[in-house]
Each structure stands twice: as C-alpha cells, then as structure tokens.
Design a protein around this motif. Sequence first.
Motif, short mmCIF file in Angstrom:
data_model
loop_
_atom_site.label_atom_id
_atom_site.label_comp_id
_atom_site.label_asym_id
_atom_site.label_seq_id
_atom_site.Cartn_x
_atom_site.Cartn_y
_atom_site.Cartn_z
N ALA A 47 0.43 -1.50 0.05
CA ALA A 47 -0.02 -0.12 0.12
C ALA A 47 1.15 1.49 0.41
N HIS A 48 2.41 1.32 0.46
CA HIS A 48 2.68 2.01 0.82
C HIS A 48 3.34 3.06 -0.76
N CYS A 49 3.32 2.30 -1.80
CA CYS A 49 3.67 2.13 -3.63
C CYS A 49 2.37 2.78 -4.25
N GLY A 50 3.04 3.57 -5.05
CA GLY A 50 1.76 4.10 -6.41
C GLY A 50 2.46 4.42 -7.67
N THR A 51 1.20 4.29 -8.10
CA THR A 51 1.78 4.75 -9.83
C THR A 51 0.65 5.90 -10.20
N VAL A 52 2.00 6.98 -10.46
CA VAL A 52 1.34 8.49 -11.54
C VAL A 52 0.14 7.90 -12.36
N ASN A 53 -0.56 7.86 -12.67
CA ASN A 53 -1.89 7.58 -13.77
C ASN A 53 -2.30 8.62 -15.07
N ARG A 54 -2.27 9.67 -14.25
CA ARG A 54 -2.46 10.94 -14.51
C ARG A 54 -1.66 12.22 -14.29
N VAL A 55 -1.45 12.78 -14.83
CA VAL A 55 -1.06 14.26 -14.77
C VAL A 55 -1.38 15.46 -15.62
N GLN A 56 -2.07 15.96 -15.17
CA GLN A 56 -1.93 17.86 -16.54
C GLN A 56 -1.71 19.24 -15.83
N ILE A 57 -0.97 20.06 -16.52
CA ILE A 57 -0.58 20.95 -15.96
C ILE A 57 -0.84 22.36 -16.79
N HIS A 58 -2.00 23.05 -16.46
CA HIS A 58 -2.33 24.13 -17.53
C HIS A 58 -1.51 24.34 -18.18
N LEU A 59 -1.21 25.04 -19.29
CA LEU A 59 -0.77 25.94 -20.02
C LEU A 59 0.26 26.38 -19.52
N ARG A 60 -0.11 27.74 -18.65
CA ARG A 60 0.41 29.34 -18.73
C ARG A 60 0.97 28.59 -16.96
N CYS A 61 1.08 27.23 -16.53
CA CYS A 61 1.79 27.13 -15.66
C CYS A 61 2.55 26.17 -15.72
N ARG A 62 3.49 25.41 -16.91
CA ARG A 62 3.77 25.18 -17.23
C ARG A 62 5.88 25.75 -16.51
N TRP A 63 6.17 24.48 -17.01
CA TRP A 63 7.63 25.38 -16.76
C TRP A 63 8.04 25.77 -15.46
N ARG A 64 7.40 25.93 -14.44
CA ARG A 64 6.77 26.21 -12.58
C ARG A 64 7.42 25.17 -11.70
N GLY A 65 7.74 24.18 -12.36
CA GLY A 65 7.77 23.09 -10.93
C GLY A 65 7.06 22.45 -10.98
N ILE A 66 5.43 22.72 -10.63
CA ILE A 66 4.55 22.24 -10.65
C ILE A 66 4.04 20.81 -11.17
N GLY A 67 3.90 19.96 -10.64
CA GLY A 67 3.87 18.85 -11.05
C GLY A 67 5.13 17.98 -11.17
#
Length: 70
Positions: A47-67
Amino acid sequence: MTASDVGPAVDDLTRWRAPGTVGFSATLQGALAGWLVMLYDPHPLVAHCGTVNRVQIHLRCRWRGIGVAS
C-alpha cells in the motif's frame, strides 16, 4: 479553454473515488494549476507504493515546477 469548460470535468474527477485511486490538485493564486490521479494497491504489504496514472498542468503553469517530483 476556460474554467467553465474544464471545471465540470475536474469536479467529476475529484468526486470519483474508485478503490485504489487517489487524486491531488494544485492551485496557483487561487486558480487550478493542475491535477493528478494516482493508483495504488490497498493490500497492506504494498500500500505504500503508488503509480502516477494521469498528470495535467495548465499551459500557463508549465516550467514552474508544478507536478515535478522532488
């Protein structure tokens, strides 16, 4: 796309909770910046393990380290 386009879909994602899933969202200055869905096995041995299934970041927020994993 506007918040009124995306908002209902994000609301559905945050309300939907299947066993073995968890969701997270990130905001920036009060607005949704992104979200992700993680899958995990609820069995106590893994239960301590997980897999990131989906990630979406708004275009205006890219390259800011979010996600970005830290």
